[in-house]
Design a protein around this motif. Structure first.
Motif, short mmCIF file in Angstrom:
data_model
loop_
_atom_site.label_atom_id
_atom_site.label_comp_id
_atom_site.label_asym_id
_atom_site.label_seq_id
_atom_site.Cartn_x
_atom_site.Cartn_y
_atom_site.Cartn_z
N ALA A 295 0.73 -1.31 -0.04
CA ALA A 295 0.13 -0.06 -0.13
C ALA A 295 0.96 1.51 -0.08
O ALA A 295 0.35 2.34 -0.34
N GLY A 296 1.90 1.29 0.62
CA GLY A 296 2.83 2.39 0.62
C GLY A 296 3.53 2.58 -0.63
O GLY A 296 4.32 4.03 -0.91
N TRP A 297 3.67 1.84 -1.69
CA TRP A 297 4.35 1.87 -3.05
C TRP A 297 3.74 3.11 -3.62
O TRP A 297 4.65 3.91 -4.29
N ASN A 298 2.66 3.39 -3.66
CA ASN A 298 2.10 4.49 -4.48
C ASN A 298 2.58 5.81 -3.99
O ASN A 298 2.88 6.86 -5.06
N ILE A 299 2.47 6.06 -2.82
CA ILE A 299 3.13 7.36 -2.13
C ILE A 299 4.50 7.33 -2.28
O ILE A 299 5.13 8.46 -2.67
N ILE A 300 5.43 6.52 -2.16
CA ILE A 300 6.77 6.66 -2.34
C ILE A 300 7.27 6.70 -3.47
O ILE A 300 7.93 7.62 -3.81
N GLN A 301 6.80 6.08 -4.69
CA GLN A 301 7.08 6.48 -5.99
C GLN A 301 6.62 7.67 -6.61
O GLN A 301 7.22 8.52 -7.26
N SER A 302 5.23 8.31 -5.95
CA SER A 302 4.90 9.70 -6.41
C SER A 302 5.79 10.73 -5.67
O SER A 302 6.19 11.50 -6.53
N LYS A 303 6.34 10.62 -4.43
CA LYS A 303 7.43 11.56 -4.00
C LYS A 303 8.62 11.30 -4.72
O LYS A 303 9.15 12.45 -4.77
#
Length: 437
Positions: A295-303
């Motif tokens: 679930a944290g992948w989206n935010i990490i890649q976006s940042k």
């Protein structure tokens, strides 16, 4: 008449919208390019079609006199609610929610268009009752009007779209002159409900340690005692207010006790109805590295994409996070991440400036509207636009939870784009009618 309309046509608002839609098409096209430089998506073509027809809708609505909508608004609201019920029963599933109607590849999201109907109906009600009803009654009836479509959308379930109704409601009731303490009651109640919902998740998934106050939220018996205690304080203060009418302290004790008690009750039910993926979104909002591969992948890649853009960006069609498919939902929820990576800080500031111009023009329209019905419509649209902008941009930067709310005018999707452009048409109609058109 036409020349007079053109004389007062809001070209600033029009060109800001056209610029944002153009940005949207360009970066939806970019999102379809893979690492080999091949376009693997036709979404940009659909967006061009939706954008072109949206411009016609915007101009058509701007030519209409918004004041004539008053006779149809109640029927539109009833019809919209019926469509939402039908969507819940017979709609198609998309991303875990039964929120779409359509035939084959063609579909619309009724909850998007219901925002417009809700704004018109609430504006109609607040305008009709400004001199005939007591403010408390106006507030609670307005609250009921909001909860009807909001509840139907939550039942789909579509949490992200349902949340948009809150800022619309707050902006319109504020402009309508509803006392600020009533509006704050809803705002603070909502914030405390979110806080009481998140704290137990934070304790169990992030902190991994017990906190005395949070234990009262996780233990059903202790929570019940806390609810009973705050409720009792509120009742006793209300009795004190009844016998000592001029004592303002009793009023405020009742006020805050009701907020806390209501938030405790609502957060309990929120914890029960939240889906697993929604719980994970809250967890990774607090700490993205709690589940970096999930679930944290989206935010990490976006940042990562936003940070790699630097001042001037990597260049159009040269974003690595985008073309190597590290970013999820590239053309919809995370369109701003692509823009940031390829155009950098300068590109972001350009887009921000366009949005702020739209916000400023809308505030100007609110201040100069010829009647309160127009003011209410513009205020509701402003609340919707600002909320979409802040939540989507905050989401891709990691300072807001992932909610699936699109960035209006830029994100891929016909329903959200048409809704936004119809709203701009209404703003133009309100603006031009102040000159007696």
């Amino acid at each position: 008449m036409n020349l007079k309309f053109l004389q007062f046509f809001d070209f600033i608002l029009f060109f800001c919208v056209i610029a944002l839609v153009t940005f949207g098409v360009l970066f939806i096209y970019s999102s379809g390019i893979n690492s080999e430089g091949i376009n693997v998506s036709s979404e940009y073509i659909k967006q061009i079609i939706w954008g072109s027809t949206g411009i016609l809708l915007m101009l058509g609505i701007s030519l209409l006199d918004y004041r004539r909508f008053t006779r149809y608004v109640p029927h539109l609201f009833i019809g919209a609610c019926i469509v939402l019920v039908f969507t819940k029963l017979f709609g198609r599933y998309v991303n875990g929610a039964r929120s779409w109607l359509g035939i084959g590849p063609f579909g619309i999201q009724p909850s998007e268009f219901t925002k417009i109907v809700f704004i018109l109906f609430l504006a109609w009600y607040l305008d009709r009752t400004k001199k005939t009803q007591e403010q408390r009654k106006r507030f609670f009836v307005s609250l009921g009007i909001m909860f009807i479509p909001m509840g139907l959308i939550l039942a789909q379930p579509d949490l992200g779209t349902s949340l948009v109704y809150f800022p619309i409601f707050l902006a319109m009731t504020f402009i309508a002159g509803i006392p600020v303490r009533y509006i704050l009651f809803v705002f603070l109640g909502g914030m405390m409900t979110i806080l009481f919902t998140v704290l137990p998740i934070w304790e169990s998934q992030i902190a991994h340690s017990s906190v005395i106050f949070i234990r009262m939220l996780t233990n059903s018996t202790l929570r019940l005692i806390l609810i009973f205690s705050t409720g009792s304080v509120g009742v006793l203060a209300a009795l004190g207010m009844f016998f000592y009418r001029h004592n303002k302290y009793f009023y405020w004790i009742t006020y805050f006790s009701a907020i806390v008690c209501g938030a405790l009750i609502l957060s309990y039910f929120a914890g029960k109805v939240l889906k697993d993926y929604q719980v994970m979104r809250l967890i990774v909002f607090i700490d993205p590295y709690a589940d970096p591969r999930g679930a944290g992948w989206n935010i990490i890649q976006s940042k990562t994409a936003i940070g790699s853009g630097n001042l001037l960006g990597r260049g159009y069609l040269r974003g690595t996070q985008n073309h190597y498919r590290f970013l999820p939902e590239q053309s919809t929820d995370f369109i701003f991440s692509i823009l940031s990576e390829e155009l950098g800080f300068v590109g972001c500031m350009t887009v921000f400036a366009l949005y702020f111009l739209i916000f400023i023009r809308t505030i100007f329209i609110i201040k100069n509207a010829s009647n309160t019905f127009g003011m209410q419509i513009a205020a509701g649209i402003l609340g919707m636009f600002v909320f979409h902008f802040m939540v989507n941009v905050g989401m891709v930067m990691g300072i807001m939870p992932i909610t699936g709310i699109p960035l209006l005018f830029l994100s891929y999707g016909g329903s959200s784009l048409w809704t936004a452009m119809i709203c701009v048409g209404l703003l133009m109609s309100v603006s031009s009618r102040k000159f007696g058109l």
